[in-house]
Design an enzyme around this catalytic site. Structure first.
Site, short mmCIF file in Angstrom:
data_model
loop_
_atom_site.label_atom_id
_atom_site.label_comp_id
_atom_site.label_asym_id
_atom_site.label_seq_id
_atom_site.Cartn_x
_atom_site.Cartn_y
_atom_site.Cartn_z
N ASP A 271 66.30 39.29 34.97
CA ASP A 271 67.39 40.25 35.23
C ASP A 271 67.59 40.25 36.75
OD1 ASP A 271 68.91 42.50 35.83
OD2 ASP A 271 68.03 43.72 34.23
N LYS B 121 77.22 46.24 38.47
CA LYS B 121 76.63 46.64 39.75
C LYS B 121 77.22 45.81 40.90
CE LYS B 121 74.40 49.15 36.81
NZ LYS B 121 73.12 48.79 36.23
N ARG C 255 88.31 36.94 21.13
CA ARG C 255 86.87 37.25 21.07
C ARG C 255 86.07 35.99 21.40
NH1 ARG C 255 84.84 36.76 16.48
NH2 ARG C 255 86.23 38.12 15.31
N TYR D 16 64.48 48.56 34.14
CA TYR D 16 65.62 49.44 33.86
C TYR D 16 65.38 50.19 32.55
CZ TYR D 16 70.40 50.81 32.82
OH TYR D 16 71.52 51.52 32.50
C1 LIG Z 1 72.52 48.78 34.91
C2 LIG Z 1 71.45 47.82 34.63
C3 LIG Z 1 71.35 47.19 33.37
C4 LIG Z 1 72.28 47.53 32.22
O1 LIG Z 1 73.59 47.12 32.47
P1 LIG Z 1 74.89 47.91 31.92
O2 LIG Z 1 76.00 47.14 32.53
O3 LIG Z 1 74.78 49.32 32.40
O4 LIG Z 1 74.85 47.82 30.44
C5 LIG Z 1 70.34 46.27 33.19
N1 LIG Z 1 69.48 45.96 34.17
C6 LIG Z 1 69.55 46.54 35.39
C7 LIG Z 1 68.55 46.17 36.44
C8 LIG Z 1 70.53 47.49 35.66
O5 LIG Z 1 70.57 48.08 36.85
#
Ligand SMILES: *Cc1c(COP(=O)(O)O)cnc(C)c1O
Length: 384
Positions: A175, A200, A51, A103
């Site tokens: 982000d 992504k 962890r 998001y």
């Molecule tokens: C998908 C996404 C998230 C969240 O991420 P997860 O891996 O699904 O928890 C946060 N910000 C953006 C812009 C996203 O596309």
């Protein structure tokens, strides 16, 4: 070779990855172990429990830090777990100023989880960064930016927001999921924290859920690494291996996403049945000049509405797609389409969505790296 002297494609393949000292294995092994032998209590080779640390994870964290021109990387079991760690650095009474076009899951964790713990969130348009200043007060501790925004592809000037954050003595977290480190490096523009949904583009093959943070400050890293270990939302070594493998082609994939994205955006904007197309590469996009300055290219994420602005017409197109799979998520090699209002952004109340300009009939495309002729044929047969 030090990773800070490498160019992007070289870093994607080499940063953090050294031949395994015990065997010479060129690819970082999947260290599928929860614990590590100690020769005497507290005496070990830097690893005690998975962890806290795992060598496959360490390689990935170093690789991500290098790609974002940061000093430290931290990975989490999802993008939301990474966001969770950032907000847990705050205290009750602290305030966060966030972009209003973000998001849906980020909005949900802010408002349905952390608002209950006494943290206050403001959701505002940041296309004109000066708008932020009227929400700054002594409690402002964090500014949260997504750019390009999801799903409206608005562009926020990271450098300008970083100056406002600095003056307010607040941290700036960006982000960077949509842009990827290949297109945009927020730390170079003054951000304190870069956040990714690794799920992504970084993973890139729609087979892993993971999140990441990259920072430059040792103190912030210590605080976030403490939370990563104390709260425990860490990914396993197999997922870290898959992402290390995915990242080796990040630059190649994103180049093709951008090429295909540009062709699709132009095709849609010339289509008689298509209304507004949201893509920062158009010269008449309101912040095109900012995108051109802070991004290397404009990406493969495109949203659009039909001239027949009804949900039914939009659903009909999405049902007809053969290559663009109707699914949540984005950034994989395969093309996807999504209906934000009922899927990714359903957790944002309708009034908030409308305030941000998100129409119920909007379709979002994640343009993949397939042959462009096939993608255009699919759009043609679906839109008609
Ligand atoms: C998908 C996404 C998230 C969240 O991420 P997860 O891996 O699904 O928890 C946060 N910000 C953006 C812009 C996203 O596309």
């Amino acid at each position: 070779m030090q990773s800070d002297s490498m160019k992007f494609g070289t870093k994607a393949i080499h940063a953090g990855v050294e031949p395994d000292p015990s065997t010479g294995a060129v690819m970082t092994p999947i260290f599928q172990t929860s614990t590590y032998a100690q020769s005497s209590p507290g005496k070990h080779k830097g690893y005690e429990y998975s962890r806290t640390h795992n060598p496959t994870r360490t390689a990935l964290q170093q690789n991500l830090a290098a790609l974002e021109n940061g000093k430290h990387g931290l990975v989490f079991s999802s993008g939301l777990a990474a966001i969770d760690a950032v907000i847990k650095t705050l205290r009750p009474g602290d305030e966060v100023i966030s972009t209003n076009d973000l998001y849906g899951g980020s909005y949900r964790i802010f408002m349905r989880v952390f608002a209950n713990y006494g943290i206050k969130f403001h959701f505002i348009s940041m296309q004109n960064p000066a708008n932020i200043e009227q929400y700054v007060n002594a409690n402002t501790k964090l500014i949260w930016v997504e750019t390009p925004t999801n799903p409206l592809m608005n562009i926020i000037d990271i450098k300008a927001v970083a100056q406002i954050a600095k003056k307010a003595k607040a941290l700036l977290c960006v982000d960077n999921t949509f842009a990827t480190p290949y297109l945009q490096n927020p730390i170079d523009l003054g951000a304190d924290i870069v956040m990714h949904s690794v799920t992504k583009y970084l993973g890139g093959h729609s087979d892993v859920v993971m999140g990441a943070l990259v920072v430059n400050s040792d103190e912030l890293h210590e605080q976030l690494a403490f939370l990563q270990n104390a709260c425990g939302a860490t990914p396993g070594p197999q997922d870290c291996f898959l992402v290390l493998r995915g990242i080796k082609t990040l630059h190649l994939r994103v180049q093709r996403h951008c090429e295909n994205g540009a062709v699709v955006a132009k095709y849609l904007s010339n289509h008689p049945k298509v209304g507004k197309v949201y893509w920062p590469g158009f010269s008449d996009h309101p912040n095109h000049h900012v995108a051109a300055l802070q991004m290397r290219d404009f990406g493969g994420m495109i949203s659009f509405v039909l001239k027949d602005d009804s949900i039914e017409a939009a659903i009909q197109v999405m049902e007809k797609f053969k290559l663009f799979t109707l699914a949540e998520s984005l950034g994989g090699v395969e093309s996807l389409c999504c209906h934000p209002t009922s899927m990714t952004h359903a957790s944002i109340p309708k009034e908030e969505r409308e305030k941000a300009g998100l129409k119920d009939s909007l379709i979002r495309l994640s343009v993949g790296v397939e042959d462009i002729e096939d993608l255009i044929s699919d759009l043609e047969q679906a839109i008609g």
